[in-house]
Design a protein around this motif. Structure first.
Motif, PDB file in Angstrom:
ATOM      1  N   SER A  10       0.845  -1.206   0.000  1.00 46.36           N
ATOM      2  CA  SER A  10       0.000   0.000   0.000  1.00 46.36           C
ATOM      3  C   SER A  10       0.871   1.244   0.000  1.00 46.36           C
ATOM      4  O   SER A  10       2.042   1.219   0.392  1.00 46.36           O
ATOM      5  N   ASP A  12       0.842   4.245   2.149  1.00 44.77           N
ATOM      6  CA  ASP A  12       0.221   4.617   3.435  1.00 44.77           C
ATOM      7  C   ASP A  12       0.203   6.127   3.576  1.00 44.77           C
ATOM      8  O   ASP A  12       1.257   6.777   3.531  1.00 44.77           O
ATOM      9  N   GLY A  36       4.023   1.174   2.144  1.00 42.33           N
ATOM     10  CA  GLY A  36       3.459   0.338   3.217  1.00 42.33           C
ATOM     11  C   GLY A  36       3.082  -1.058   2.792  1.00 42.33           C
ATOM     12  O   GLY A  36       3.325  -1.498   1.664  1.00 42.33           O
ATOM     13  N   LYS A  38       2.641  -4.882   5.268  1.00 40.26           N
ATOM     14  CA  LYS A  38       3.396  -5.408   6.415  1.00 40.26           C
ATOM     15  C   LYS A  38       4.808  -5.879   6.063  1.00 40.26           C
ATOM     16  O   LYS A  38       5.768  -5.563   6.756  1.00 40.26           O
ATOM     17  N   ASN A  41       7.142  -3.014   5.403  1.00 35.05           N
ATOM     18  CA  ASN A  41       7.616  -2.402   6.651  1.00 35.05           C
ATOM     19  C   ASN A  41       8.708  -3.247   7.317  1.00 35.05           C
ATOM     20  O   ASN A  41       9.677  -2.707   7.870  1.00 35.05           O
ATOM     21  N   ARG A  88      -3.029  -0.206  -3.785  1.00 30.88           N
ATOM     22  CA  ARG A  88      -4.004   0.525  -2.955  1.00 30.88           C
ATOM     23  C   ARG A  88      -3.350   1.653  -2.166  1.00 30.88           C
ATOM     24  O   ARG A  88      -2.119   1.652  -1.948  1.00 30.88           O
ATOM     25  N   ASN A  90      -3.788   3.251   1.670  1.00 32.58           N
ATOM     26  CA  ASN A  90      -4.422   3.075   2.985  1.00 32.58           C
ATOM     27  C   ASN A  90      -4.270   4.363   3.784  1.00 32.58           C
ATOM     28  O   ASN A  90      -3.246   5.047   3.686  1.00 32.58           O
ATOM     29  N   LYS A 102      -7.810   3.516  11.157  1.00 37.65           N
ATOM     30  CA  LYS A 102      -7.156   3.140   9.907  1.00 37.65           C
ATOM     31  C   LYS A 102      -8.206   2.683   8.894  1.00 37.65           C
ATOM     32  O   LYS A 102      -9.158   1.987   9.261  1.00 37.65           O
ATOM     33  N   ASN A 104      -8.216   0.579   5.453  1.00 38.59           N
ATOM     34  CA  ASN A 104      -7.399  -0.220   4.525  1.00 38.59           C
ATOM     35  C   ASN A 104      -8.231  -0.606   3.313  1.00 38.59           C
ATOM     36  O   ASN A 104      -9.301  -1.208   3.456  1.00 38.59           O
ATOM     37  N   GLY A 136       0.792  -9.809   5.687  1.00 34.35           N
ATOM     38  CA  GLY A 136      -0.333  -8.945   5.342  1.00 34.35           C
ATOM     39  C   GLY A 136      -1.490  -9.689   4.712  1.00 34.35           C
ATOM     40  O   GLY A 136      -1.492 -10.917   4.574  1.00 34.35           O
ATOM     41  N   SER A 137      -2.482  -8.897   4.317  1.00 30.92           N
ATOM     42  CA  SER A 137      -3.690  -9.469   3.726  1.00 30.92           C
ATOM     43  C   SER A 137      -3.387  -9.932   2.304  1.00 30.92           C
ATOM     44  O   SER A 137      -2.381  -9.522   1.718  1.00 30.92           O
ATOM     45  N   VAL A 248       1.088   2.339  13.857  1.00 39.90           N
ATOM     46  CA  VAL A 248       1.066   1.709  12.520  1.00 39.90           C
ATOM     47  C   VAL A 248       2.454   1.119  12.247  1.00 39.90           C
ATOM     48  O   VAL A 248       3.457   1.835  12.286  1.00 39.90           O
ATOM     49  N   ASP A 252       5.118  -4.843  12.672  1.00 40.08           N
ATOM     50  CA  ASP A 252       6.084  -5.181  11.609  1.00 40.08           C
ATOM     51  C   ASP A 252       7.507  -4.910  12.089  1.00 40.08           C
ATOM     52  O   ASP A 252       8.434  -5.681  11.832  1.00 40.08           O
TER      53      ASP A 252
HETATM   54  O1  LIG Z   1      -4.468  -4.739   5.028  1.00 32.76           O
HETATM   55  P1  LIG Z   1      -3.276  -5.475   5.638  1.00 32.76           P
HETATM   56  O2  LIG Z   1      -2.424  -6.075   4.571  1.00 32.76           O
HETATM   57  O3  LIG Z   1      -3.666  -6.423   6.703  1.00 32.76           O
HETATM   58  O4  LIG Z   1      -2.404  -4.369   6.392  1.00 32.76           O
HETATM   59  C1  LIG Z   1      -1.853  -3.296   5.684  1.00 32.76           C
HETATM   60  C2  LIG Z   1      -1.266  -2.290   6.661  1.00 32.76           C
HETATM   61  O5  LIG Z   1      -2.247  -1.778   7.564  1.00 32.76           O
HETATM   62  O6  LIG Z   1      -0.273  -2.955   7.438  1.00 32.76           O
HETATM   63  C3  LIG Z   1       0.820  -2.075   7.708  1.00 32.76           C
HETATM   64  C4  LIG Z   1       0.954  -1.906   9.187  1.00 32.76           C
HETATM   65  O7  LIG Z   1       1.194  -3.132   9.796  1.00 32.76           O
HETATM   66  C5  LIG Z   1       0.538  -0.793   6.960  1.00 32.76           C
HETATM   67  O8  LIG Z   1       1.713  -0.324   6.349  1.00 32.76           O
HETATM   68  C6  LIG Z   1      -0.530  -1.152   5.950  1.00 32.76           C
HETATM   69  O9  LIG Z   1      -1.365  -0.060   5.607  1.00 32.76           O
END
Ligand SMILES: O=P(O)(O)OC[C@@]1(O)O[C@H](CO)[C@@H](O)[C@@H]1O
Ligand SMILES: Nc1ncnc2c1ncn2[C@@H]1O[C@H](COP(=O)(O)OP(=O)(O)OP(=O)(O)O)[C@@H](O)[C@H]1O
Length: 315
Positions: A10, A12, A36, A38, A41, A88, A90, A102, A104, A136-137, A248, A252
């Protein structure tokens, strides 16, 4: 070398605001942009510690180009997979009282050819990796079993795997036996399907997650610290923090600290806690350098405070 894989990175954007009021125009006091996701980071924190890292990530559109530019400016080695969709953005809204909201985005959908290129890039880059952090997702298009496949392939290549994801992607990857998983309290509660209100609850849940296949669990419990549950023992770590500015990426940063320090045992936990504590004192998702760490503020013990209530119970 620590390889990171971020299937859904992302751009961020963090806005510092006095307070949030629904339905109002809110004027931000500061704004910042960070590359950004995870795994990204984790790579930023590993590089900040002067260690070699490569970040594998799909990138597309103008936000993707900006993420690449920001990573380049930070000297992070990237193995990009160009995709047709746009990376994306975020949003983090940081209020003056320390509360952070946050948003996302779901991220682009990856075609099957893009998914294949992502897996192929991970394979090609993993040759000299000691650790692969899959974080991450998952973006649309990737099956919930994607991390399970990635873990199996990476193990076959001889690397150790750290996994930081949630929901089905986590549950489906556990039988592939990741070497360490790093859930936060909420992700741990979700994984075992019950709320956690004490450190003891978190410990039981982490043991259960090990029973599902994780070799070790590094559970990050926000302001309450971290638990490391492994076959060699159980440790609890905390650190004093002077000011909380943004959490945030604190998880990580912690995972990076853990891996940099070897990825097992109490010293690695101490490093994880020191990195998490340092990260929350920095704005946005700025990752700490060694100069930001205060090891003297860290305590690691085998005397687990089982009855201690979590500051933020998780459900
Ligand atoms: O949507 P996901 O992939 O679960 O998390 C993404 C996120 O929230 O994780 C990082 C913080 O841990 C940010 O840099 C990023 O925006
Ligand atoms: N409010 C806080 N005060 C002190 N330390 C904190 C605080 N929040 C986080 N930390 C430190 O950072 C670590 C990681 O935080 P947390 O559990 O919130 O991770 P996370 O939810 O995975 O974060 P992210 O997904 O944003 O990276 C904690 O275990 C703790 O060591």
């Amino acid at each position: 070398m620590i390889l990171t894989v971020t299937p859904n990175p992302s751009l961020d954007r963090t806005y510092e605001v006095q307070s949030l009021q629904r339905g109002e125009v809110i004027r931000a006091e500061t704004e910042r942009m960070d590359p950004g996701g995870k795994g990204v980071n984790v790579s930023r924190a590993v590089a900040a510690a002067g260690r070699r890292t490569v970040a594998v990530l799909p990138l597309g559109g103008a936000p993707g180009a900006l993420v690449a530019e920001l990573l380049d400016a930070q000297g992070i080695e990237v193995a990009p997979v160009q995709i047709a969709g746009a990376t994306r953005s975020n949003i983090a809204l940081a209020e003056a009282d320390g509360v952070l909201t946050k948003i996302n985005a779901p991220g682009p959908e990856l075609s099957s050819a893009e998914q294949e290129r992502l897996l192929e890039t991970v394979r090609a880059q993993s040759r000299d990796a000691d650790w692969i952090a899959c974080c991450g997702s998952l973006p649309r298009g990737l099956a919930a079993s994607w991390y399970a496949d990635a873990v199996t392939r990476a193990h076959a290549g001889g690397a150790r795997i750290a996994l930081d994801t949630s929901g089905r992607a986590l549950l489906e990857a556990l039988p592939a036996r990741p070497d360490v998983v790093k859930p936060n309290a909420e992700e741990l509660a979700q994984a075992v399907g019950r709320p956690l209100t004490t450190v003891g609850d978190a410990l039981k849940a982490a043991e259960e997650v090990r029973g599902m296949g994780a070799r070790a669990v590094l559970a990050s419990l926000g302001a309450d610290g971290q638990l490391l549950v492994a076959d060699t023992g159980v440790w609890f770590g905390t650190a004093r923090v002077a000011t909380v500015r943004s959490n945030v990426g604190a998880g990580d940063s912690s995972l990076a600290g853990f891996l940099i320090a070897g990825g097992s045992g109490p010293d690695a936990l101490a490093s994880a806690v020191a990195h998490g504590a340092a990260a929350v004192g920095l704005p946005g998702s700025v990752m700490p350098t060694p100069a930001d760490l205060d090891p003297s503020a860290v305590t690691v013990t085998t005397d687990i405070p089982l009855d201690r209530e979590l500051t933020e119970p998780a459900s």
